[in-house]
Design a protein around this motif. Sequence first.
Motif, PDB file in Angstrom:
ATOM      1  N   SER A  56       0.701  -0.926   0.262  1.00 38.85           N
ATOM      2  CA  SER A  56      -0.022   0.072  -0.251  1.00 38.85           C
ATOM      3  C   SER A  56       0.747   1.631   0.308  1.00 38.85           C
ATOM      4  N   VAL A  57       0.390   2.414  -0.392  1.00 39.54           N
ATOM      5  CA  VAL A  57       1.058   3.535  -0.561  1.00 39.54           C
ATOM      6  C   VAL A  57       0.134   4.214   0.208  1.00 39.54           C
ATOM      7  N   GLY A  58       0.497   5.264   0.101  1.00 34.31           N
ATOM      8  CA  GLY A  58      -0.630   6.706   0.986  1.00 34.31           C
ATOM      9  C   GLY A  58       0.305   7.855   2.105  1.00 34.31           C
ATOM     10  N   SER A  59      -0.447   8.598   2.922  1.00 28.60           N
ATOM     11  CA  SER A  59       0.137   9.224   4.097  1.00 28.60           C
ATOM     12  C   SER A  59      -0.817   9.553   5.071  1.00 28.60           C
ATOM     13  N   SER A  60      -0.854   9.265   6.153  1.00 31.59           N
ATOM     14  CA  SER A  60      -1.820   9.597   7.797  1.00 31.59           C
ATOM     15  C   SER A  60      -0.596  10.902   8.700  1.00 31.59           C
ATOM     16  N   PRO A  61      -0.069  11.539   8.512  1.00 30.82           N
ATOM     17  CA  PRO A  61       0.409  12.525   9.110  1.00 30.82           C
ATOM     18  C   PRO A  61      -0.803  13.288   9.957  1.00 30.82           C
ATOM     19  N   ASN A  62      -0.253  14.030  10.826  1.00 29.24           N
ATOM     20  CA  ASN A  62      -0.869  14.629  12.133  1.00 29.24           C
ATOM     21  C   ASN A  62      -0.879  15.737  12.080  1.00 29.24           C
ATOM     22  N   LEU A  63      -1.925  16.927  11.772  1.00 32.91           N
ATOM     23  CA  LEU A  63      -1.822  18.181  12.196  1.00 32.91           C
ATOM     24  C   LEU A  63      -2.153  18.572  13.000  1.00 32.91           C
ATOM     25  N   THR A  64      -1.014  19.829  14.036  1.00 34.66           N
ATOM     26  CA  THR A  64      -1.797  20.432  15.274  1.00 34.66           C
ATOM     27  C   THR A  64      -1.655  21.829  15.340  1.00 34.66           C
ATOM     28  N   VAL A  65      -2.594  22.447  16.308  1.00 25.98           N
ATOM     29  CA  VAL A  65      -2.829  23.061  16.763  1.00 25.98           C
ATOM     30  C   VAL A  65      -2.470  23.430  17.982  1.00 25.98           C
ATOM     31  N   ASN A  66      -1.114  24.275  18.653  1.00 26.41           N
ATOM     32  CA  ASN A  66      -1.559  24.544  19.624  1.00 26.41           C
ATOM     33  C   ASN A  66      -2.455  26.044  20.454  1.00 26.41           C
ATOM     34  N   PRO A  70       1.748  31.556  21.184  1.00 30.79           N
ATOM     35  CA  PRO A  70       1.838  32.403  20.613  1.00 30.79           C
ATOM     36  C   PRO A  70       1.414  32.269  18.613  1.00 30.79           C
ATOM     37  N   ARG A  71       1.122  33.136  18.122  1.00 28.99           N
ATOM     38  CA  ARG A  71       0.360  33.470  17.495  1.00 28.99           C
ATOM     39  C   ARG A  71       1.553  32.441  16.109  1.00 28.99           C
ATOM     40  N   ASP A  72       2.315  32.954  16.115  1.00 33.49           N
ATOM     41  CA  ASP A  72       2.795  32.195  14.683  1.00 33.49           C
ATOM     42  C   ASP A  72       3.805  31.172  14.706  1.00 33.49           C
ATOM     43  N   GLN A  73       3.268  30.489  16.180  1.00 32.57           N
ATOM     44  CA  GLN A  73       4.193  29.733  16.507  1.00 32.57           C
ATOM     45  C   GLN A  73       3.275  28.229  16.832  1.00 32.57           C
ATOM     46  N   ARG A  74       1.731  28.262  16.165  1.00 30.15           N
ATOM     47  CA  ARG A  74       0.301  27.069  16.600  1.00 30.15           C
ATOM     48  C   ARG A  74       0.990  25.761  16.022  1.00 30.15           C
ATOM     49  N   VAL A  75       0.505  25.676  14.374  1.00 32.93           N
ATOM     50  CA  VAL A  75       0.713  24.706  13.896  1.00 32.93           C
ATOM     51  C   VAL A  75       1.975  24.489  13.361  1.00 32.93           C
ATOM     52  N   SER A  76       1.733  22.855  13.406  1.00 33.75           N
ATOM     53  CA  SER A  76       2.622  21.366  13.206  1.00 33.75           C
ATOM     54  C   SER A  76       1.892  20.552  12.294  1.00 33.75           C
ATOM     55  N   PHE A  77       1.767  21.003  10.287  1.00 38.53           N
ATOM     56  CA  PHE A  77       1.391  20.661   9.434  1.00 38.53           C
ATOM     57  C   PHE A  77       2.835  20.050   8.319  1.00 38.53           C
ATOM     58  N   PRO A  78       3.313  18.282   9.030  1.00 38.60           N
ATOM     59  CA  PRO A  78       3.158  17.841   7.969  1.00 38.60           C
ATOM     60  C   PRO A  78       2.779  17.173   6.389  1.00 38.60           C
ATOM     61  N   VAL A  79       3.897  16.660   6.032  1.00 32.35           N
ATOM     62  CA  VAL A  79       3.350  15.777   4.744  1.00 32.35           C
ATOM     63  C   VAL A  79       4.141  14.349   4.142  1.00 32.35           C
ATOM     64  N   TYR A 103       7.754  18.607   7.965  1.00 31.27           N
ATOM     65  CA  TYR A 103       7.012  19.115   8.326  1.00 31.27           C
ATOM     66  C   TYR A 103       7.100  21.080   7.608  1.00 31.27           C
ATOM     67  N   ALA A 104       5.415  20.735   6.489  1.00 31.41           N
ATOM     68  CA  ALA A 104       6.388  22.126   6.086  1.00 31.41           C
ATOM     69  C   ALA A 104       5.872  23.343   6.658  1.00 31.41           C
ATOM     70  N   VAL A 105       4.869  23.076   7.905  1.00 36.28           N
ATOM     71  CA  VAL A 105       4.854  24.666   8.675  1.00 36.28           C
ATOM     72  C   VAL A 105       5.053  23.866  10.137  1.00 36.28           C
ATOM     73  N   ARG A 106       5.561  24.554  11.002  1.00 35.17           N
ATOM     74  CA  ARG A 106       6.112  24.212  12.279  1.00 35.17           C
ATOM     75  C   ARG A 106       6.883  25.373  13.411  1.00 35.17           C
ATOM     76  N   PRO A 107       6.649  25.412  14.488  1.00 30.80           N
ATOM     77  CA  PRO A 107       6.717  26.627  15.383  1.00 30.80           C
ATOM     78  C   PRO A 107       8.260  26.003  15.287  1.00 30.80           C
ATOM     79  N   THR A 108       9.222  27.718  15.856  1.00 32.15           N
ATOM     80  CA  THR A 108      10.405  27.351  15.394  1.00 32.15           C
ATOM     81  C   THR A 108      11.259  26.942  16.347  1.00 32.15           C
TER      82      THR A 108
END
Length: 139
Positions: A56-66, A70-79, A103-108
């Motif tokens: 099988s092939v696919g994707s199963s990551p977890n998007l997280t928001v704290n 701070p507003r610019d440090q909330r999201v982690s978005f992996p692909v 992690y295309a989007v991540r906090p510092t």
Amino acid sequence: SRYGFNEFVLALGYKGGKWLAFVFPQHWWKIGGRGKKTNQTLVQYNFGWNFDNGWSVGSSPNLTVNWEAPRDQRVSFPVGLQVGKLLHAGPMPVKVELQAMYYAVRPTYTYGTAIPSPKWGFQLQLTPVIPSLIHDPWA
């Protein structure tokens, strides 16, 4: 509970032919009680294609928001890309999957620490396959 945690969970999915897709959002927050204030969202999303030979092939990551960060440090978005194989451990079928995620989007930094957030992640998943207990009346 005595710590005042609450949780909201909802799942939506689709299984058709060789496709499997689902989204599993969760939200945790704290109302009253002792302990650290919590207000977080986690969304696991999955899509995958199953081949006839057990691969099988696919994707199963977890998007997280704290929401407490701070507003610019909330999201982690992996692909990522996940590859799996259905194997047998004795009589029990087991799906073994390995996924690499960027992690295309991540906090510092990891919130509340001086630890830099990761750029890459890897996931190994072992899933025992249990026969369906509910039969499709239209099959």
